[in-house]
Enzyme design. Sequence first.
Site, PDB file in Angstrom:
ATOM      1  N   TYR A  54      31.274 -16.907  45.783  1.00  0.00           N
ATOM      2  CA  TYR A  54      31.370 -18.295  46.216  1.00  0.00           C
ATOM      3  C   TYR A  54      32.544 -18.783  46.754  1.00  0.00           C
ATOM      4  O   TYR A  54      33.762 -18.327  46.134  1.00  0.00           O
ATOM      5  CB  TYR A  54      31.049 -19.306  44.743  1.00  0.00           C
ATOM      6  CG  TYR A  54      29.414 -18.887  44.365  1.00  0.00           C
ATOM      7  CD1 TYR A  54      28.675 -18.285  45.162  1.00  0.00           C
ATOM      8  CD2 TYR A  54      29.796 -19.309  42.820  1.00  0.00           C
ATOM      9  CE1 TYR A  54      27.284 -18.206  44.393  1.00  0.00           C
ATOM     10  CE2 TYR A  54      28.260 -19.404  42.336  1.00  0.00           C
ATOM     11  CZ  TYR A  54      27.236 -18.702  43.322  1.00  0.00           C
ATOM     12  OH  TYR A  54      26.000 -18.697  42.372  1.00  0.00           O
ATOM     13  N   ALA A 216      16.240 -27.650  43.156  1.00  0.00           N
ATOM     14  CA  ALA A 216      15.627 -27.584  44.435  1.00  0.00           C
ATOM     15  C   ALA A 216      16.555 -28.027  45.581  1.00  0.00           C
ATOM     16  O   ALA A 216      16.129 -28.717  46.502  1.00  0.00           O
ATOM     17  CB  ALA A 216      14.191 -28.210  44.736  1.00  0.00           C
ATOM     18  N   GLY A 218      18.698 -30.000  45.893  1.00  0.00           N
ATOM     19  CA  GLY A 218      18.742 -31.681  45.969  1.00  0.00           C
ATOM     20  C   GLY A 218      17.715 -32.224  46.002  1.00  0.00           C
ATOM     21  O   GLY A 218      17.506 -33.453  46.007  1.00  0.00           O
ATOM     22  N   LEU A 220      14.903 -32.567  44.291  1.00  0.00           N
ATOM     23  CA  LEU A 220      14.440 -33.110  43.030  1.00  0.00           C
ATOM     24  C   LEU A 220      15.289 -34.090  42.572  1.00  0.00           C
ATOM     25  O   LEU A 220      15.147 -34.663  41.432  1.00  0.00           O
ATOM     26  CB  LEU A 220      14.043 -31.974  41.973  1.00  0.00           C
ATOM     27  CG  LEU A 220      13.035 -31.044  42.282  1.00  0.00           C
ATOM     28  CD1 LEU A 220      13.118 -30.037  41.161  1.00  0.00           C
ATOM     29  CD2 LEU A 220      11.743 -31.746  42.301  1.00  0.00           C
ATOM     30  N   GLY A 222      15.709 -36.747  44.337  1.00  0.00           N
ATOM     31  CA  GLY A 222      14.846 -38.120  44.824  1.00  0.00           C
ATOM     32  C   GLY A 222      15.518 -38.794  46.263  1.00  0.00           C
ATOM     33  O   GLY A 222      15.124 -39.498  46.699  1.00  0.00           O
ATOM     34  N   LYS A 223      16.566 -37.732  46.720  1.00  0.00           N
ATOM     35  CA  LYS A 223      17.198 -38.560  47.726  1.00  0.00           C
ATOM     36  C   LYS A 223      16.520 -38.412  49.230  1.00  0.00           C
ATOM     37  O   LYS A 223      16.871 -38.862  50.104  1.00  0.00           O
ATOM     38  CB  LYS A 223      18.778 -37.830  47.869  1.00  0.00           C
ATOM     39  CG  LYS A 223      18.644 -36.396  48.193  1.00  0.00           C
ATOM     40  CD  LYS A 223      20.274 -35.931  48.550  1.00  0.00           C
ATOM     41  CE  LYS A 223      20.318 -34.470  48.908  1.00  0.00           C
ATOM     42  NZ  LYS A 223      21.575 -34.071  48.876  1.00  0.00           N
TER      43      LYS A 223
END
Length: 322
Positions: A54, A216, A218, A220, A222-223
């Site tokens: 990373y 997931a 981002g 999940l 809701g964006k």
Amino acid sequence: MAAMRTLGRSELSVSPIGLGGNVFGWTADEATSHRIMDAYIDGGGNLIDTADGYSHWAEGHTGGESESVIGSWLRHRKRRDDVVIATKVSTKPGREGLGVDNIHAAIDESLARLGTDHVDLYYAHFDDPDTPLEETVAAFEDVRRAGKTRYVALSNYTPDRVEEWCAIAAANDFAPPVALQPHYNLVHRQDVEGPGNRGEVAATHGLGLVPYFSLASGFLTGKYRPDTVSAAAPAASARGGWVEDYLRPECFAVVDVLREIADAHAVAPAAVALAWLRERPGVVAPLASARTLDQLGPILDALDLALSAEESAALTRASDLV
């Protein structure tokens, strides 16, 4: 304060949601990353997950950026005893694979960046088909016996290869792995659930599941909404391209249920998604990352958010259709 959980057959006591360090030094700069770790620990979390690779994928990065940021936080805050640190080997440019010499060099470099004499959990990040598994397992045991890691763990391994690793460890009286890190969330369950899959092999060998991509990428949170994005043009973000497969009606239906339950608890959908995953069979601590303090809020809420049996069942039913 959230109740701690024992990770597999280890003596590690971890919070029920882990903090993913993949964004540290990438989409979260050093100062912001430090504030996020401060707030996470103060909020009851203690598991910080990173990897030597990373964030090598970012322009101008070579890997090790996340470990270095965590290391600078540890030096400044003096909180090594308050955290469980997990890192991984096999993806950093120049340190690819799981050859014996590479593992020994990589752990020393990771420890130098982290500024500690040991990590609590050392993962084989991705299987290496070019190195005999017996050599890799023996090298991880050497690292453990040298005190450079307390425990060994696996990430992205298939059930068959997990079985092979555990058989080699048992035959040689090596310490077995204690955790398995799979891709797992409400809209991606196929890697873990079902006969012969990762969840079953983890249960057989006493490995605690520490899922990644718990939100997931981002989706999940809701964006993403069906009226504003399409599979051809997902919303622009650092991870936008990773959610294309989720931009389908059945996945958006899962988010609709998340929103309904989230509203009932006055929390964000992400907190509900993490709370559902936290209670799946074999799961010890889903991982989630935050590049801002605002994004950390739902992670902290998920530490002790209690869903009713009916709410969890409603999410599972919606997810069954994905």
